[in-house]
Write a protein that holds these residues in place. Structure first.
Motif, PDB file in Angstrom:
ATOM      1  N   SER A  37       1.107  -1.292  -0.384  1.00 16.05           N
ATOM      2  CA  SER A  37      -0.208  -0.046  -0.096  1.00 16.05           C
ATOM      3  C   SER A  37       0.737   1.715  -0.210  1.00 16.05           C
ATOM      4  O   SER A  37       2.481   1.386   0.695  1.00 16.05           O
ATOM      5  CB  SER A  37      -0.444  -0.146   1.273  1.00 16.05           C
ATOM      6  OG  SER A  37      -0.144  -0.006   2.327  1.00 16.05           O
ATOM      7  N   TRP A  38       0.287   1.924  -0.659  1.00 13.21           N
ATOM      8  CA  TRP A  38       0.918   3.583  -0.326  1.00 13.21           C
ATOM      9  C   TRP A  38       1.901   3.863   1.410  1.00 13.21           C
ATOM     10  O   TRP A  38       2.524   4.632   1.656  1.00 13.21           O
ATOM     11  CB  TRP A  38       0.225   5.145  -0.604  1.00 13.21           C
ATOM     12  CG  TRP A  38       0.104   5.061  -2.260  1.00 13.21           C
ATOM     13  CD1 TRP A  38      -0.956   4.399  -2.809  1.00 13.21           C
ATOM     14  CD2 TRP A  38       0.508   4.861  -3.207  1.00 13.21           C
ATOM     15  NE1 TRP A  38      -1.044   4.170  -4.181  1.00 13.21           N
ATOM     16  CE2 TRP A  38       0.343   4.753  -4.473  1.00 13.21           C
ATOM     17  CE3 TRP A  38       2.503   5.321  -2.877  1.00 13.21           C
ATOM     18  CZ2 TRP A  38       0.755   4.875  -5.620  1.00 13.21           C
ATOM     19  CZ3 TRP A  38       2.556   5.949  -4.233  1.00 13.21           C
ATOM     20  CH2 TRP A  38       2.294   5.464  -5.218  1.00 13.21           C
ATOM     21  N   TYR A  41       4.461   1.765   2.167  1.00 12.77           N
ATOM     22  CA  TYR A  41       5.314   2.459   1.066  1.00 12.77           C
ATOM     23  C   TYR A  41       6.087   3.937   1.748  1.00 12.77           C
ATOM     24  O   TYR A  41       7.603   4.166   2.191  1.00 12.77           O
ATOM     25  CB  TYR A  41       5.345   2.922  -0.538  1.00 12.77           C
ATOM     26  CG  TYR A  41       6.726   3.031  -1.109  1.00 12.77           C
ATOM     27  CD1 TYR A  41       7.225   2.594  -1.267  1.00 12.77           C
ATOM     28  CD2 TYR A  41       6.396   3.742  -2.029  1.00 12.77           C
ATOM     29  CE1 TYR A  41       8.677   3.163  -2.428  1.00 12.77           C
ATOM     30  CE2 TYR A  41       7.656   4.620  -2.545  1.00 12.77           C
ATOM     31  CZ  TYR A  41       8.600   3.982  -3.024  1.00 12.77           C
ATOM     32  OH  TYR A  41       9.617   4.250  -4.189  1.00 12.77           O
TER      33      TYR A  41
END
Length: 607
Positions: A37-38, A41
């Motif tokens: 997922s963002w 990250y």
């Protein structure tokens, strides 16, 4: 085993691996936890300094590299013998270097003394070959020098080298593909640049487009993904034809020789000889592809040393004889830079012979492209096994036993570069990458023999570090002084004795920590130390623009590593630790503190 791999095993249901060849998903490229997922990250990026310190200090070991093979879904087939490797070695090396660069360097840099340039670069290559053999025997995986550097110098250095390895292969293949077009034009009785298309809107050096080179790369790709043994047979046949043509060139060329053409012998002096050597090292590039075939060799302990050393000795001898022949046939000023041997026979009145030469050169360059395609794909495959490149590249096809994805992508990149870029630009940049990597492999051999965690004392480790720094510093000093001073000699009275004393210091004061099991490089530490010195010296003879391009590429590699490769390998290492029941990140330096024997514990290094 990494998370993505565990999912694939579960899906297989205990039977053969099922692979969705047609549908690629995000998990084929970024399956690690940091990319789920963002938010994950962003968290990974915030931990970059901590992760970098941990991963940069982590070294792999032989067992861990061998275990990584399981991530390719299927085994590569062990079908090759030392006979195959010798022919692979010659097929990988004898191509554009001798048939194109000989003329270019004889005309512009060395004159008839180009034979000395080949001898110097051949010596450097032979020393590097010896360093490769010990690693290839004891770590018989497809990763070649990438795997060797991970074991001895750690993940970070290995990745930077790996990026340059891939660049080396792409550029080398592109240069050979463009040379293929030049000789094909000669075979059809056209000028060597007949089939190049001029794009006036592009910069000079990148505006001569070569569509034939693209077509050749496509055909080679199809052959390379079909079968390794089949590629070996094709290379074997092509190389035999090639050797026959080379013998024809030497015998018939000497018949038409004129010793007056050897005067003056070295019109550009010693500096021209060494400058040509640095570029002509390109002619020896490719032998490291043989080391990537260790995983497919029946008896690595016997076959690899014979194949690597045997092919290099034969190749160096052939190169020197061909260089002598060319410069005896024509004055060096009149040598054609694009198709020197074909035009030389035409100049002495044997017009028909140019077609024989062109046909032989085409056969040779086809072999170089084929072996390069095989080698570069195996490098990328093993890098992807560590997840420093997307694991999609590591897939080995069950039927063919070849890394289909890696082969296709690498040859595609080769075709794009070959379409645009001039040969001179390619050859200089290629030599930098190759000499850099070979220096690191020689350095790794010194570390392998004299440093083992838990065996080498701190005092001996510090002595080794000091001696290695002196070897590197004196070699760089010699190369820099050579590049900056036209006629000076005083600095050599300092740098050369320092190199000698540092190497002698390793030999006398530091006990060996490891002995080779099956095959060992002779004259350690002198041989790898000499390899480092010669490679760095040749680097000092390469032009400034090539170093700028090299720096730009390395900067790109660092950006990729910090944003993707580091986090992927970090997550994969953590998954590997969990699968082994280890507590924390285990490095070679502190394995014993985690309750494991440092000699037996696989190292969490991205595996």
């Amino acid at each position: 085993m990494g998370k993505a791999t565990e999912i694939e095993v579960t899906e297989s249901g205990g039977g053969g691996m099922r692979r969705r060849n047609c549908a690629c998903t995000k998990d084929d490229f970024l399956p690690e936890e940091s990319f789920k997922s963002w938010g994950n990250y962003a968290k990974a990026l915030s931990e970059t300094p901590k992760r970098l310190i941990e991963r940069a200090l982590t070294r792999s070991n032989d067992e861990a590299e061998l275990e990584a093979k399981a991530r390719s879904h299927h085994e590569m087939k062990r079908t090759l013998t030392w006979w195959d490797l010798i022919w692979f070695g010659m097929g990988a090396v004898i191509g554009a270097g001798i048939f194109v660069l000989t003329g270019l360097e004889a005309k512009e840099e060395a004159g008839p003394a180009v034979v000395l340039s080949y001898a110097v670069s051949g010596l450097s290559a032979l020393l590097s070959v010896f360093c490769y053999t010990e690693f290839a025997v004891e770590i018989p995986v497809a990763g070649g020098s990438f795997a060797y550097l991970r074991v001895e110098l750690g993940e970070f250095v290995a990745f930077i080298a790996a990026g340059n390895i891939l660049l080396e292969y792409v550029i080398g293949g592109a240069a050979v593909a463009r040379s293929w077009t030049s000789y094909f034009a000669t075979l059809l009785n056209f000028r060597s640049d007949k089939f190049l298309l001029t794009a006036h809107g592009l910069a000079d050096g990148y505006n001569q487009l070569d569509p034939i080179a693209v077509g050749v790369c496509f055909i080679i790709c199809i052959i390379a993904v079909s079968s390794t043994k089949g590629s070996s047979r094709l290379n074997y046949i092509a190389s035999i034809i090639h050797i026959v043509v080379i013998l024809f060139i030497i015998v018939c060329g000497l018949i038409k020789s004129d010793t007056k053409n050897y005067t003056p012998f070295a019109p550009f002096g010693a500096r021209g000889v060494f400058k040509a050597s640095a570029v002509l090292f390109f002619a020896y590039v490719g032998f490291d592809a043989v080391s990537t075939l260790a995983e497919e060799t029946k008896d690595p302990g016997r076959d690899i040393p014979i194949g690597l050393v045997g092919s290099m000795v034969i190749t160096t001898t052939i190169y020197c004889l061909l260089a002598i022949t060319l410069c005896l046939m024509q004055p060096y000023q009149n040598i054609d830079a694009n198709a020197p041997f074909s035009v030389a026979f035409k100049a002495v009145g044997w017009d028909w012979a140019q077609y024989v030469v062109a046909a032989g050169a085409l056969k040779g360059m086809t072999s170089v492209l084929l072996v390069g395609a095989v080698g570069q794909a195996r490098y990328l495959t093993h890098i992807a096994r560590t997840h420093m490149m997307p694991p999609w590249f590591s897939y080995v096809d069950e039927k063919t036993g070849t890394p289909v994805n890696a082969t296709t992508v690498m040859m595609g990149a080769t075709a794009v570069i070959a379409f645009f870029t001039k040969l001179e630009i390619l050859s200089n940049l290629l030599s930098i990458s190759t000499l850099f990597i070979f220096s690191l492999v020689a350095l790794s051999l010194l570390i392998r023999r004299y440093y083992v965690s838990g065996v080498t004392t701190n005092a001996n480790r510090n002595k080794l570090i000091m001696c290695i720094l002196l070897i590197l510093g004196s070699s760089i000093g010699t190369a820099a002084y050579w590049g900056l001073s036209e006629k000076g000699w005083i600095a050599y009275c300092v740098t050369l004795p320092v190199w000698f004393l540092a190497t002698a210091g390793i030999c006398i004061f530091i006990p060996r920590a490891r002995s080779p099991k099956l095959w060992g490089v002779p004259l350690v530490p002198w041989l790898p130390s000499a390899s480092i010195a010669i490679n760095i010296f040749l680097l000092g003879s390469i032009d400034k623009d090539s170093f700028i391009r090299f720096a730009i590429w390395t900067a790109f590699l660092l950006a990729y590593y910090f944003f993707f490769g580091l986090h992927a390998s970090y997550d994969t290492a953590k998954e590997f630790e969990k699968s082994k029941g280890w507590k924390n990140n285990i490095e070679e330096g502190n394995a014993a503190s985690n309750g494991l024997d440092s000699k037996d514990a696989p190292i969490a290094s991205g595996n």
